[in-house]
Design a protein around this motif. Structure first.
Motif, short mmCIF file in Angstrom:
data_model
loop_
_atom_site.label_atom_id
_atom_site.label_comp_id
_atom_site.label_asym_id
_atom_site.label_seq_id
_atom_site.Cartn_x
_atom_site.Cartn_y
_atom_site.Cartn_z
N GLU A 1 -26.21 2.25 6.61
CA GLU A 1 -25.28 1.85 7.66
C GLU A 1 -25.17 0.33 7.70
N PRO A 2 -23.96 -0.23 7.67
CA PRO A 2 -23.79 -1.69 7.62
C PRO A 2 -23.94 -2.32 8.99
N PHE A 3 -24.51 -3.55 9.03
CA PHE A 3 -24.62 -4.24 10.31
C PHE A 3 -24.32 -5.73 10.25
N TYR A 4 -24.22 -6.33 9.05
CA TYR A 4 -23.84 -7.74 8.94
C TYR A 4 -23.06 -7.91 7.64
N PHE A 5 -22.00 -8.78 7.69
CA PHE A 5 -21.04 -8.79 6.60
C PHE A 5 -20.68 -10.21 6.20
N GLY A 6 -20.25 -10.33 4.96
CA GLY A 6 -19.69 -11.58 4.48
C GLY A 6 -19.21 -11.44 3.05
N THR A 7 -18.81 -12.55 2.47
CA THR A 7 -18.38 -12.56 1.07
C THR A 7 -19.26 -13.57 0.33
N TYR A 8 -18.68 -14.67 -0.08
CA TYR A 8 -19.45 -15.73 -0.74
C TYR A 8 -20.19 -16.57 0.32
N PHE A 9 -21.45 -16.83 0.07
CA PHE A 9 -22.23 -17.76 0.88
C PHE A 9 -22.75 -18.87 -0.03
N PRO A 10 -22.60 -20.14 0.35
CA PRO A 10 -23.04 -21.26 -0.49
C PRO A 10 -24.55 -21.46 -0.40
N PRO A 11 -25.13 -22.27 -1.29
CA PRO A 11 -26.57 -22.52 -1.24
C PRO A 11 -26.97 -23.47 -0.12
N ALA A 12 -26.01 -24.23 0.40
CA ALA A 12 -26.25 -25.13 1.53
C ALA A 12 -25.06 -25.01 2.47
N PRO A 13 -25.25 -25.27 3.76
CA PRO A 13 -24.12 -25.15 4.70
C PRO A 13 -22.96 -26.06 4.30
N ARG A 14 -21.74 -25.50 4.31
CA ARG A 14 -20.56 -26.31 4.01
C ARG A 14 -19.31 -25.60 4.52
N HIS A 15 -18.32 -26.39 4.87
CA HIS A 15 -17.02 -25.87 5.32
C HIS A 15 -17.17 -24.84 6.44
N GLY A 16 -18.14 -25.06 7.31
CA GLY A 16 -18.34 -24.14 8.42
C GLY A 16 -19.06 -22.86 8.06
N MET A 17 -19.47 -22.72 6.81
CA MET A 17 -20.20 -21.53 6.40
C MET A 17 -21.70 -21.80 6.41
N PRO A 18 -22.51 -20.85 6.87
CA PRO A 18 -23.96 -21.01 6.74
C PRO A 18 -24.37 -20.87 5.29
N SER A 19 -25.53 -21.39 4.96
CA SER A 19 -26.05 -21.19 3.61
C SER A 19 -26.52 -19.74 3.46
N PHE A 20 -26.63 -19.31 2.21
CA PHE A 20 -27.12 -17.96 1.97
C PHE A 20 -28.56 -17.81 2.48
N GLY A 21 -29.36 -18.87 2.31
CA GLY A 21 -30.73 -18.83 2.82
C GLY A 21 -30.76 -18.67 4.33
N GLN A 22 -29.88 -19.36 5.05
CA GLN A 22 -29.81 -19.20 6.49
C GLN A 22 -29.42 -17.79 6.89
N VAL A 23 -28.49 -17.21 6.14
CA VAL A 23 -28.08 -15.83 6.42
C VAL A 23 -29.26 -14.88 6.23
N LEU A 24 -29.99 -15.05 5.12
CA LEU A 24 -31.14 -14.18 4.87
C LEU A 24 -32.19 -14.32 5.96
N GLU A 25 -32.47 -15.54 6.38
CA GLU A 25 -33.46 -15.75 7.43
C GLU A 25 -32.98 -15.15 8.75
N GLY A 26 -31.70 -15.32 9.05
CA GLY A 26 -31.17 -14.77 10.29
C GLY A 26 -31.24 -13.25 10.32
#
Length: 674
Positions: free
Chosen positions: A114-139
């Motif tokens: 069952e899905p609960f969090y979504f996205g497409t490309y995540f960068p390695p560091a925060p940029r253009h208003g997007m969190p980094s992939f590491g931040q997403v994983l930690e969150g």
């Protein structure tokens, strides 16, 4: 190497050496997530996806990111081309949650999928208003460990919403002339009159819409419909989205002028666009359309043909840039200095002027994508221009080539069979018909079970994969077989199409005339996917309606036509609201309104050529063509029909009423264009 090392999918194999401990999609991965009580990271992409490669380099090849993933998640990789059902279900969730979608697709799931969090490309560091992939994983990790109840509630609500979605048509009726007119009006409002195509950037080739417009013109004589096709095809083939040296179309243009492509080349785009240009030539006699149809067919055979007779899925957008790295478009772009190195100064000036190669460049790093924006310049010295083009093609062939996705996809090969068979027949290229026949044999022998009724979706190196065929596979392979029969008269292809379409009715159809993307005995996901709208390829729903309609005309069995009419009920409902996403369904609707026009060409092999060709070139949307010797009993359209005064004859029926047989090609053309 991780668990992906045993995969057939080139995309999964690209990740087999990642430090991420990837799992392929399957129950074992979710059992492992339950055992460890961790969430699942689902990452979906495909081999020719540029941003999939970027995220892989930035995150999945990074040791620190891999440690975080491996410790707190079960990571699952899916090739969307191998498992379109999985992709469709979770993409629907991504689009509903974020308002957009695309690849790479990144979704976090519970161990119950069952899905609960979504996205497409995540960068390695925060940029253009997007969190980094590491931040997403930690969150996500923190939410899973500290707010499990909240996560579970969200996942349950999303899954229940997805499971409850379905298409209900009530009393489905097929579209009529009014709906076709409303669709044409909607497309006219969306048409880019100055640059061709529909809408703004990014601009995708509207293959299926163009097919509808050509059929609408053939049925009604609408000049507006034909003008939209002509303007769009000319804009595309003069632009950078078309390979001016080697033929073939890139996936889409990032701009509204068709200048800069996203350089990946997909089999399905080229099959669909090659066929559109062949049909445009059939309608107008356009020399450009003829050239592009043949160049695109030759591109498919040359660049995508496999040793087993099928066609590989795609060429990558990226390639070696000659400086130790990979760059998008490196294989295709040119600078003035590179032109001079190959051609010498004088011819380089001609090439730069013809192909719009500038000092500033039209792409990155001062390089230019080759175009033909000037309508007249190449015609001033055609021989010299062709010499320049040939030498540039040969020089480019020595560059490091883009990677090829070797996976053979059943549906896309079905589209290629149809395109190559017709192109070969129209332009007297028996080698292209043979290429179509070779791909059809591979589909019949490798992708199909012994009974001829069930398909696997993919193969590689002549070995079938483990993914069951979905509706588009059955529909597009049947379309390819039916087209190949019309061209060759080899009745076994007609028989094989019928077996697949029987499976469509038995396994994919709902009681109300709707169609599902997966069979009723397929793997159960959180929702059984169902989508009648076209995307990059015809939806399985619309493609099945077209194949059922054609096969019903061949056999005279009403149940196939009735199933097609019921399936087209969704086109009636959506024609005025979303014509850009129903092109194939609208094209099938045109065939329904025009026909059936049943054409039976009877004669000994080798003597029916002119009549057969006239039947194939007539272009009536509802026409189906059968050809064979007198006394043929295994094709209902041919049964009981013989020669006329010892000569080959064509029998034409329309709307279940038959005319007297004709023996003259001109008379047949008149009968079919009335």
């Amino acid at each position: 190497m991780n668990r992906l090392a045993d995969s057939q999918s080139p995309y999964l194999l690209q990740h087999a050496a990642n430090p991420v401990d990837w799992w392929p999609w399957g129950p074992e991965a979710f059992q492992e997530a339950r055992r460890r009580d961790v969430p699942v990271l689902l990452s979906v992409g495909y081999a020719a996806c540029h941003w999939c490669h970027v995220m892989a380099r930035e995150s999945f090849e990074d040791e620190a990111t891999a440690r975080l993933l491996n410790e707190h998640f079960v990571a699952v990789k899916v090739d969307r081309e191998e498992r379109p059902d999985v992709d469709a279900v979770y993409m629907e969730a991504v689009q509903a949650a974020t308002g957009q979608g695309g690849w790479p697709m990144t979704v976090f799931l519970t161990p119950d999928a069952e899905p609960f969090y979504f996205g497409t490309y995540f960068p390695p560091a925060p940029r253009h208003g997007m969190p980094s992939f590491g931040q997403v994983l930690e969150g996500v990790r923190t939410a899973w460990e500290d707010r499990r109840g909240e996560v579970s509630d969200v996942a349950s609500r999303i899954s229940a919403d997805l499971a409850g979605r379905g298409i209900r048509l009530g009393a489905p009726r097929p579209p009529g002339a009014e709906e076709m007119g409303a669709a044409l009006l909607g497309l006219t409002k969306d048409f880019d009159a100055s640059r061709g195509g529909f809408g703004g950037a990014p601009k995708f080739p509207p293959s299926m819409v163009l097919e509808f417009l050509l059929r609408h013109h053939a049925r009604t004589g609408s000049e507006g419909a034909l003008q939209m096709v002509e303007a769009t095809c000319e804009a595309m083939t003069r632009g950078g989205i078309y390979d001016q040296l080697g033929g073939g179309f890139a996936r889409y243009a990032v701009d509204a002028e068709w200048v800069v492509p996203h350089f990946e080349k997909m089999l399905y785009d080229n099959a669909l666009l090659g066929r559109v240009h062949a049909h445009l030539w059939r309608a107008t006699g356009s020399g450009r359309a003829r050239r592009v149809a043949l160049e695109t067919a030759d591109f498919m055979v040359r660049e995508l043909g496999t040793p087993e007779g099928g066609f590989a899925s795609a060429l990558d957008a990226d390639s070696d840039d000659g400086q130790g790295g990979h760059a998008e478009g490196a294989y295709y772009v040119w600078t003035p200095a590179q032109l001079a190195e190959v051609l010498g100064e004088e011819d380089a000036r001609l090439a730069a002027a013809c192909f719009h190669v500038t000092d500033e460049g039209t792409f990155e790093g001062g390089a230019s994508v080759l175009q033909l924006p000037d309508r007249e310049r190449p015609l001033t010295d055609a021989a010299r221009f062709e010499s320049v083009r040939r030498r540039l093609f040969e020089a480019r062939s020595a560059r490091p080539r883009p990677e090829r996705d070797e996976k053979v996809v059943a549906a896309w090969n079905g589209l290629a069979v149809a395109a190559l068979a017709e192109t070969g027949a129209y332009f007297d290229r028996p080698d292209l018909v043979e290429a179509a026949r070779g791909a059809a044999r591979l589909l019949a022998e490798v992708h199909t079970d012994r009974d001829g009724r069930r398909l696997v979706r993919t193969s590689r190196d002549g070995t079938p994969g483990g993914s069951a065929g979905v509706l588009e596979d059955y529909a597009d392979v049947a379309e390819g077989y039916l087209t190949l029969y019309a061209v060759t008269g080899e009745a076994d292809w007609l028989r094989r199409a019928g077996l697949l379409l029987d499976t469509v009715l038995e396994r994919f159809a709902g009681d109300d005339g709707t169609l599902f993307d997966t069979a009723d005995d397929a793997e159960r996901l959180i929702r059984r996917p169902q989508d009648p709208t076209d995307n990059a390829v015809p939806s399985g729903w619309n493609a099945a309606a077209g194949a059922l309609l054609t096969y019903g005309a061949y056999t005279g069995e009403h149940r196939y036509r009735q199933a097609a009419e019921r399936a087209l009920g969704v086109v009636r409902e959506l024609a005025s609201r979303a014509p850009r996403f129903l092109g194939w369904g609208l094209a099938v609707g045109e065939a329904l309104l025009d026909g059936p026009r049943e054409v039976a060409v009877v004669g000994e092999p080798g003597r029916t050529g002119e009549l057969h060709r006239a039947a194939l070139l007539a272009g009536a949307p509802g026409a189906v063509v059968a050809v064979g010797p007198p006394g043929t009993d295994d094709v209902p359209l041919l049964a009981g029909r013989g020669l006329v005064e010892g000569r080959p004859a064509a029998y034409v029926c329309r709307g279940f009423v038959c005319a007297a047989p004709v023996t003259d090609p001109d008379a047949l053309e008149t009968a079919l264009t009335g």
